[in-house]
Motif scaffolding. Structure first.
Motif, PDB file in Angstrom:
ATOM      1  N   GLY A 209       0.840  -1.188   0.000  1.00  0.00           N
ATOM      2  CA  GLY A 209       0.000   0.000   0.000  1.00  0.00           C
ATOM      3  C   GLY A 209       0.871   1.232   0.000  1.00  0.00           C
ATOM      4  N   PRO A 210       0.274   2.398   0.213  1.00  0.00           N
ATOM      5  CA  PRO A 210       1.062   3.636   0.297  1.00  0.00           C
ATOM      6  C   PRO A 210       1.628   3.812   1.707  1.00  0.00           C
ATOM      7  N   THR A 211       2.335   4.893   1.929  1.00  0.00           N
ATOM      8  CA  THR A 211       2.963   5.140   3.234  1.00  0.00           C
ATOM      9  C   THR A 211       2.032   5.877   4.190  1.00  0.00           C
ATOM     10  N   TYR A 212       0.761   5.984   3.810  1.00  0.00           N
ATOM     11  CA  TYR A 212      -0.199   6.682   4.675  1.00  0.00           C
ATOM     12  C   TYR A 212      -1.501   5.890   4.753  1.00  0.00           C
ATOM     13  N   ARG A 213      -2.340   6.286   5.687  1.00  0.00           N
ATOM     14  CA  ARG A 213      -3.671   5.706   5.845  1.00  0.00           C
ATOM     15  C   ARG A 213      -4.628   6.841   6.184  1.00  0.00           C
ATOM     16  N   TYR A 214      -5.909   6.534   6.163  1.00  0.00           N
ATOM     17  CA  TYR A 214      -6.889   7.599   6.382  1.00  0.00           C
ATOM     18  C   TYR A 214      -8.186   7.016   6.926  1.00  0.00           C
ATOM     19  N   ALA A 215      -9.070   7.898   7.376  1.00  0.00           N
ATOM     20  CA  ALA A 215     -10.290   7.479   8.051  1.00  0.00           C
ATOM     21  C   ALA A 215     -11.342   6.937   7.094  1.00  0.00           C
ATOM     22  N   GLU A 216     -12.205   6.088   7.634  1.00  0.00           N
ATOM     23  CA  GLU A 216     -13.299   5.533   6.859  1.00  0.00           C
ATOM     24  C   GLU A 216     -14.422   6.569   6.702  1.00  0.00           C
ATOM     25  N   GLU A 217     -15.174   6.441   5.624  1.00  0.00           N
ATOM     26  CA  GLU A 217     -16.289   7.346   5.349  1.00  0.00           C
ATOM     27  C   GLU A 217     -17.291   6.629   4.450  1.00  0.00           C
TER      28      GLU A 217
END
Length: 289
Positions: A183-191
């Motif tokens: 994956g990428p080097t970041y993650r983010y919140a669900e929506e």
């Protein structure tokens, strides 16, 4: 001396306790199977004492994470901006290395993403063209992430690495490493969660894979080719297939193959790499409209 009646009562209690324990174990097993589809298949890998996200559908149970995510961000993305959380804890000492399966292309802008309308995701694959109408208005951060990654050719040359044909009906893509760990080097919140819908995920939907931890969405996504009755509404709905769902169904009909290096039984269990290879030659995102 213990009477026959007492012995019979004790034996009956023992049988009941065993039955209850067996029932609880079976129930827990069903819950684990039902909740690990988009939650692990590589799961959450802990490296150098720091948990890092692999955002995938799973073959096994989730492992706990020690990454410092903001739980309050899990319900939905920020209303005015998107937060890109680092995959590994930058405050850890010694500083952890980024796992080799992760592809570093930086992070999307922190503001200015479209928050209305929709976009078209076009996947030029080895089995044909698949188009997805992305719900930019309701999943702006997921849309912004995919738009950014597509601009960096993040997905180009990757393969849809996982197919599930029993209980949960999905083709999973979005991992450049093809290992289910990338994956990428970041993650983010669900929506844009399909809360209150039964089934939550229906034929043609496209959703973002994650672990059971909050704010753990990434680049891996799954295409639902048949209604799923057993999957909880925990995964961001990115959009819906408008062209090429028949191609995905043909891939599903061909079934899976086992990965000898990982799980020799995967093919037999209907959970493994698709027999028909699906290579993403290019993935593009249109402007929002």
């Amino acid at each position: 001396m213990t009477s026959n009646r007492d012995r019979q009562r004790a034996a009956a209690r023992a049988r009941l306790e065993r039955e209850m324990a067996d029932r609880a174990e079976r129930s827990a097993g069903r819950r684990r199977r039902n909740t690990t589809i988009a939650a692990t298949a590589g799961g959450l890998v802990v490296l150098l004492g720091v948990a890092w996200l692999v955002v995938v559908l799973t073959k096994g149970d989730d492992k706990n994470t020690t990454a410092s995510a903001d739980p309050s961000a899990s319900a939905s993305a920020a209303s005015t901006s998107c937060t890109w959380l680092p995959l590994v804890d930058p405050s850890a000492s010694p500083a952890p290395e980024i796992p080799k399966e992760v592809k570093d292309v930086g992070t999307p802008p922190t503001s200015g993403e479209p928050r209305t309308g929709s976009q078209t995701m076009t996947m030029d694959t080895s089995v044909g063209t698949i188009k997805i109408k992305v719900d930019t208005a309701n999943a702006p951060c997921a849309a912004a992430s995919f738009t950014y990654l597509a601009s960096k050719k993040f997905f180009d040359g990757s393969k849809c690495h996982r197919l599930v044909t029993q209980s949960i009906y999905v083709l999973q893509c979005g991992d450049p490493s093809g290992t289910s760990l990338g994956g990428p080097t970041y993650r983010y919140a669900e929506e844009n969660l399909p809360t209150g819908r039964r089934p939550a995920y229906t034929e043609g939907m496209v959703a973002i894979a994650k672990t059971q931890n909050p704010a753990s969405s990434g680049s891996q996504f799954f295409i639902v080719y048949k209604d799923i009755e057993s999957l909880s509404a925990d995964y961001t709905v990115l959009g819906r297939v408008t062209e090429g769902l028949d191609l995905v169904k043909k891939v599903a009909e061909a079934g899976t193959v086992a990965d000898p290096s990982a799980d020799p039984a995967a093919g037999a269990s209907g959970d493994g790499a698709p027999k028909t290879e699906v290579k993403v030659n290019a993935l593009t995102m249109s402007a929002a409209s």
